[in-house]
Motif scaffolding. Structure first.
Motif, PDB file in Angstrom:
ATOM      1  N   ILE A  38      -4.856  -1.112   2.019  1.00  0.00           N
ATOM      2  CA  ILE A  38      -5.874  -0.058   2.036  1.00  0.00           C
ATOM      3  C   ILE A  38      -5.574   0.955   3.134  1.00  0.00           C
ATOM      4  CG2 ILE A  38      -8.308   0.422   2.535  1.00  0.00           C
ATOM      5  CD1 ILE A  38      -8.940  -2.264   1.126  1.00  0.00           C
ATOM      6  N   GLY A  48       0.815  -1.214   0.000  1.00  0.00           N
ATOM      7  CA  GLY A  48       0.000   0.000   0.000  1.00  0.00           C
ATOM      8  C   GLY A  48       0.844   1.258   0.000  1.00  0.00           C
ATOM      9  N   ALA A  57      -4.660  -7.140   1.621  1.00  0.00           N
ATOM     10  CA  ALA A  57      -5.477  -6.045   1.079  1.00  0.00           C
ATOM     11  C   ALA A  57      -5.860  -5.044   2.157  1.00  0.00           C
ATOM     12  CB  ALA A  57      -6.726  -6.609   0.421  1.00  0.00           C
ATOM     13  N   SER A  58      -6.203  -5.503   3.335  1.00  0.00           N
ATOM     14  CA  SER A  58      -6.604  -4.571   4.393  1.00  0.00           C
ATOM     15  C   SER A  58      -5.428  -3.711   4.841  1.00  0.00           C
ATOM     16  CB  SER A  58      -7.220  -5.326   5.573  1.00  0.00           C
ATOM     17  OG  SER A  58      -6.291  -6.211   6.149  1.00  0.00           O
ATOM     18  N   CYS A  77      -4.532   4.844   2.330  1.00  0.00           N
ATOM     19  CA  CYS A  77      -5.406   5.922   2.819  1.00  0.00           C
ATOM     20  C   CYS A  77      -4.659   6.868   3.758  1.00  0.00           C
ATOM     21  CB  CYS A  77      -6.621   5.332   3.520  1.00  0.00           C
ATOM     22  SG  CYS A  77      -7.771   4.524   2.395  1.00  0.00           S
ATOM     23  N   ILE A 119      -9.775  -2.353   9.354  1.00  0.00           N
ATOM     24  CA  ILE A 119     -10.386  -2.367   8.024  1.00  0.00           C
ATOM     25  C   ILE A 119     -10.831  -3.774   7.666  1.00  0.00           C
ATOM     26  CG2 ILE A 119      -9.843  -2.101   5.569  1.00  0.00           C
ATOM     27  CD1 ILE A 119      -8.296   0.390   6.353  1.00  0.00           C
TER      28      ILE A 119
END
Length: 93
Positions: free
Chosen positions: A68, A15, A64-65, A72, A49
């Motif tokens: 993210i 990320g 993925a969490s 962000c 998340i």
């Protein structure tokens, strides 16, 4: 969720890298500031998340969490800096 530490770390770095590519900072101190916050926030808020989306616990979903959360937080740091500049509380670099 402690057994998924390596997946969380991979997600946080993924990320942060995506955020660096899509939202590059203007300076090296901006890179350090955003990068360090993305690593910390991605690792801390990734499980939140994950719970929010109610995903099953798999490697892909844990990665993925974390991604993210890191992406962000990188964007929020940039937006916060721009808001501070517009309000006149910081000087432009």
């Amino acid at each position: 969720m402690t057994e998924w530490i390596s997946a969380r770390i991979l997600g946080v770095f993924a990320g942060s890298f995506l955020a660096l590519v899509f939202l590059p900072p203007r300076s090296f101190p901006g890179f350090v500031r955003r990068g360090s916050s993305a690593l910390v926030f991605g690792f801390v808020f990734g499980p939140i998340i994950h719970e929010y989306f109610q995903w099953p616990i798999t490697d892909e979903k844990v990665i993925a969490s974390g991604a993210i959360a890191a992406f962000c937080s990188w964007g929020l740091m940039g937006a916060g800096k721009k808001m501070a500049e517009k309000l006149g509380t910081t000087k432009e670099e």
